[in-house]
Design an enzyme around this catalytic site. Structure first.
Site, PDB file in Angstrom:
ATOM      1  N   THR A   1       0.487  -5.591  13.218  1.00  0.00           N
ATOM      2  CA  THR A   1      -0.397  -5.118  12.106  1.00  0.00           C
ATOM      3  C   THR A   1       0.038  -4.893  10.775  1.00  0.00           C
ATOM      4  OG1 THR A   1      -0.956  -3.667  14.068  1.00  0.00           O
ATOM      5  CG2 THR A   1      -2.125  -3.059  11.990  1.00  0.00           C
TER       6      THR A   1
ATOM      7  N   GLU B   1       5.889   4.201   7.548  1.00  0.00           N
ATOM      8  CA  GLU B   1       5.329   5.375   6.962  1.00  0.00           C
ATOM      9  C   GLU B   1       6.400   6.867   7.133  1.00  0.00           C
ATOM     10  OE1 GLU B   1       1.513   5.697   7.864  1.00  0.00           O
ATOM     11  OE2 GLU B   1       0.904   4.279   6.146  1.00  0.00           O
TER      12      GLU B   1
ATOM     13  N   LYS C   1       3.926  -6.737   3.903  1.00  0.00           N
ATOM     14  CA  LYS C   1       3.467  -5.445   3.666  1.00  0.00           C
ATOM     15  C   LYS C   1       3.311  -4.990   5.246  1.00  0.00           C
ATOM     16  CE  LYS C   1       0.366  -3.131   3.430  1.00  0.00           C
ATOM     17  NZ  LYS C   1      -0.340  -2.083   4.603  1.00  0.00           N
TER      18      LYS C   1
ATOM     19  N   ASN D   1      -0.216  10.563   6.624  1.00  0.00           N
ATOM     20  CA  ASN D   1      -1.373  10.058   7.168  1.00  0.00           C
ATOM     21  C   ASN D   1      -2.563  11.341   7.588  1.00  0.00           C
ATOM     22  OD1 ASN D   1      -1.362   7.103   8.201  1.00  0.00           O
ATOM     23  ND2 ASN D   1       0.738   7.825   8.748  1.00  0.00           N
TER      24      ASN D   1
ATOM     25  N   THR E   1       0.927  -1.060  -0.079  1.00  0.00           N
ATOM     26  CA  THR E   1       0.038  -0.021   0.050  1.00  0.00           C
ATOM     27  C   THR E   1       0.781   1.166  -0.122  1.00  0.00           C
ATOM     28  OG1 THR E   1      -0.193  -0.029   2.435  1.00  0.00           O
ATOM     29  CG2 THR E   1      -2.230  -0.968   1.223  1.00  0.00           C
TER      30      THR E   1
END
Lengths: 405, 405
Positions: free
Chosen positions: A191, A278, A180, A400, A154
Site C-alpha cells: 500500500t 504514521e 511515498k 488518523n 502525503t
C-alpha cells in the site's frame, strides 16, 4: 552483491529521465503536489497494483495502458487526492491526466502511467491538475528528481528516494526510485506508491517478472497498520539507454544482476516507508530464520511485524517477548512451539518457547534505538524471511483520527 | 425470539451452580484474582479454544479433560498470569489447579476445566494459587457469581456477566455467563475468556455443537486489535437441573431454542468485550447485508470492524467512509464495488461505491454516540453478518506500551 549507491540520486539518475514538478494546490498549499517523470527514449514499463476491490481510477488506467503494450514514456503522479471511489468521472479524470502529460511532452496518452495518493472519494480538481501537469511539463529537467520525490508525499515526514549503479556486461546500468508511504502500509502490495526508473535494456516481460519478485521481498513485507489501500502502485520504466545487450531471458546472468539491483531499490524504499510509518518513532525489522519454507518464514515475520501489541510494546520499550511468540503462534506458519528462540538484537530473551531471565536494562537499551531488530529462530528448516514495520505510537492515532480535515 | 434477562444474573443464576473467589495476590493486590465455579450435580462440558500454536498450559489441560469425557464439575480461573510459554512446569501448574479444586470440592481433577489470563511467560506463583483455590472453595455460594466475574478481569474496566431464562417444553432453563476481554481480541476465537453455565439437560455432543455455532456468531466476530492470544477459552457446563427431556438431537426444537439462547449469551458477552476494548471510548458495530454468502458477510464485517484506520477515524468522529470501503475492498468478500451503499447509523454516506454530499454535522453527531453502527449493503445476495469492535484511542497505545510493569 555490492551496489554502488548514487548519493542524492533518484528517478532522474538513470540516463534519459527528466522530472518536473508543480504546486497544483490540489489539497496542500505552498508545496509541490504534482510530479511528471519522462523518458527521452521509448521505454518499456511494468507494474504491480493493489489487490483492493476498490482499485482507484489511476490504478485502472495504468493497468489498461500497460496491458496495451504500446511502450511507456513516463508517469504522472499527484498527491492530496486519491481519485478513488469516484466512478466514471474519476476514470475520465485519470485518463485526462495522461492526456495532458502526452500533450505537454509530445507523446501518446497510452504511453503514460498515472498514480494518485490522498483522500478517498474526493473528485480531482480538474483545472488545477491540468495546469499543474502543464507546469511540470515545462519544468522537466535532470535536476528535479528529488523535487518529484517531495511532490508525491502525503503524511510522509521525509521524501524517499534512492539510486544505484551496477555493471552488466561491462555497461554501467542505473536504477532510481522514489516512494511515498506512511499510513495504510500492508502486505499484499504494501500500500504505497513506488516509482522506479532504469536505463537497462530489457523486455517488458522480463521487467515485469523482476518487479514481481522484487515487490514480494520488499513492499509486500512492510506493514504499518494492516490496511491495504485503493491506490497501491509500484511501476518501473526501463529505457535501454545503458546500451547493454537486451535482457530477454530470465535465466541469464544479466537478468539476475538486474533483478537483484531492482530488489535492492525496492527494499531500500520499503524500509524508508516502514521507518516513516504514521507516528512511527522506530523502524522494526523482524527476521525469521530456519523456517520450513519461504512462505512460512514470510508469514511469521509479517505477523510479528504487524501485531499491534508487539508494536505498542516496542513503542514503550517493553521487552514483552510473550507478544512476539503470540503473534508467531497465530501467524499460520509451521513450527514447533517448544523449539523457538527469540532475540532482541543479539540478546536472547526466549529459548525453546520459554522466557529467559534476561537483563531487562540491556533489553531496554536495545529497544531505545531507532532501529529494533527481532530475530526468531524457528529451528524447523533452512528458509529465512524479513519483514519491516514500525512502532505504534500516540501520534499514529492522532494523525488518523481526523485525516480528512 | 425473546429472552428474559435475569437482572444482576451471572454464572450462578442457573440452578445448582455456586461460585467462590479469593484474593490470591498473583499479580494484582487488593482485588479478587481467583474464581472457582462448581456444579452441585454432575455436568457435561464443552469448549472452544485458541488456534494459537502457543496454546497456554491451562488450554492444553482443559482440552485433555474435555477429551476424557469424564463429565465436568466446574472451572477454576485466575487472572494476573497467563501461564503461557511456561513449558512442563506450566502444565504441571495448570494440572495442580484442577487438583486443588478437586480436593477442596471432593470431586476429581479431570472434572475441572482451567483458564488463566494475564502476562505471558511468567510462572504461576504456585503457593499463592493453591491457597487462593482453597479459599475460593471455602467461600462457594450462590451469591458470588458477580464476584467471580470481577476476579477474572485484567485490564477490563468493568465486569462482564449476563443471565437469561428461556422455556423448553414447559421447563424453565437458565443460562449464565461471564467473560473477560480487553486487549488481544480478534476473530479466530475472539481471544478472551468466556465461561458459561446452564441447567439445561443436554448431551455433551449437542452442547459442543451449540457452543461452536454460538462462538462463530459472537466471540469470533469481535475484534479489538487483531491479536489472537495464547489463552482464548470459551467453555460451557450444563448440569441438567432444569429437568427438561435430555436434548440429544440437533434437529430438535429444544436444541434450536437452547442454541439461540446460548448464542444470545455469547453475543451479549462479546459485545461487552468489544465496548470495553483497551482504551475504547465507543462500541462499533458493523452490519453487512445482502452478501452472496454468510462467509462473505462475515469477512466483510470483520475487515471493517478490524481496520485500524476505520477505528482511528471513529475515535476522531471523522465520517471517513473511504476507509470503510477500503477495508471492504481488501476483505476478500465477493461483491461489485460499484453497487455498494454505506450508512453511518441511518445516514447514507456512500452510494454505489461513491461518496455522497452528506450532512457532515449529522454524521459527526452519529459518531459522537457511545455506540456507532455502520451498515454496508453489498447488493450481491441475501446473507447478513455482524461484527463488533471499538475505536482506536491514545489510551490503547498507552495501556499496551508498557503492560508488563
Amino acid at each position: 552483491m555490492e551496489f554502488a549507491v548514487v548519493k542524492g540520486g533518484g528517478v532522474t539518475t538513470p540516463r534519459g529521465f527528466t522530472a518536473g514538478v508543480a504546486e497544483a494546490g490540489i489539497k496542500y498549499q505552498g508545496r509541490y503536489d504534482l510530479a511528471l517523470v519522462v523518458s527521452e527514449d521509448p521505454a518499456v514499463g511494468a507494474g504491480v497494483f493493489t489487490t483492493n476491490k476498490f482499485a482507484a481510477a489511476p490504478v485502472q488506467v495504468s493497468r489498461q495502458h500497460l496491458a496495451a503494450k504500446t511502450g511507456c514514456r513516463g508517469f504522472v503522479v499527484n498527491s492530496g487526492c486519491a481519485n478513488a471511489c469516484t466512478g466514471q468521472e474519476g476514470l475520465a479524470a485519470a485518463k485526462m491526466m495522461t492526456k495532458v502529460a502526452a500533450e505537454v511532452t509530445g507523446y501518446q496518452p497510452e504511453e503514460f502511467l498515472v498514480a494518485s495518493t490522498g483522500v478517498i472519494g474526493v473528485n480531482l480538481p480538474i483545472e488545477k491538475v491540468q495546469q499543474g501537469i502543464r507546469e511540470a511539463g515545462r519544468s522537466l529537467s535532470y535536476e528535479r528528481g528529488s523535487l518529484a520525490a517531495q511532490a508525491i508525499m502525503t503524511t510522509d515526514t521525509r521524501a524517499k528516494e534512492i539510486a544505484l549503479q551496477i555493471e552488466i556486461e561491462g555497461k554501467k546500468v542505473s536504477l532510481g526510485g522514489m516512494a511515498k508511504g506512511s499510513g495504510m502500509i500492508h502486505p499484499n502490495m504494501a500500500t504505497m506508491l513506488g516509482l522506479v526508473t532504469t536505463d537497462v535494456a530489457i523486455t517488458g516481460e522480463c521487467l515485469q517478472q523482476a518487479l514481481v519478485m522484487a515487490n514480494e521481498e520488499s513492499f509486500n513485507m512492510v506493514t504499518i497498520d494492516g490496511d491495504t489501500s485503493t491506490n497501491d502502485t509500484l511501476v518501473v520504466l526501463a529505457n535501454g539507454r545503458a546500451g547493454n545487450t537486451l535482457i530477454e531471458d530470465v535465466q541469464s546472468t544479466a537478468f539476475r544482476l538486474f533483478s537483484e539491483a531492482l530488489c535492492e531499490v525496492c527494499l531500500s524504499l520499503a524500509k524508508m516507508i516502514a521507518g516513516d510509518g504514521e507516528g512511527a518513532t522506530k523502524l522494526l525489522e523482524v527476521k525469521v530464520i530456519n523456517a520450513p519454507s519461504l512462505v512460512d518464514a514470510r508469514k511469521a515475520a509479517r505477523s510479528v511485524a504487524g501485531s499491534s501489541l508487539v508494536k505498542a510494546a516496542i513503542f514503550g520499550k517493553d521487552a514483552n517477548w510473550g507478544r512476539i511468540v503470540c503473534a508467531l503462534g497465530y501467524s499460520g506458519a509451521e513450527f514447533e512451539p517448544d523449539s523457538v528462540d527469540v532475540y532482541l538484537g543479539e540478546l536472547l530473551v526466549a529459548q525453546k518457547g520459554r522466557g529467559l531471565d534476561f537483563n531487562e536494562a540491556e533489553a531496554r537499551k536495545i529497544l531505545a534505538k531507532d532501529e529494533v531488530l527481532i530475530i526468531i529462530d524457528l529451528k524447523a528448516g533452512t528458509f529465512a524471511g524479513r519483514a519491516w514495520g514500525c512502532d505504534l505510537s500516540y501520534e499514529y492515532v492522532k494523525i488518523n483520527a481526523d485525516y480528512r480535515s
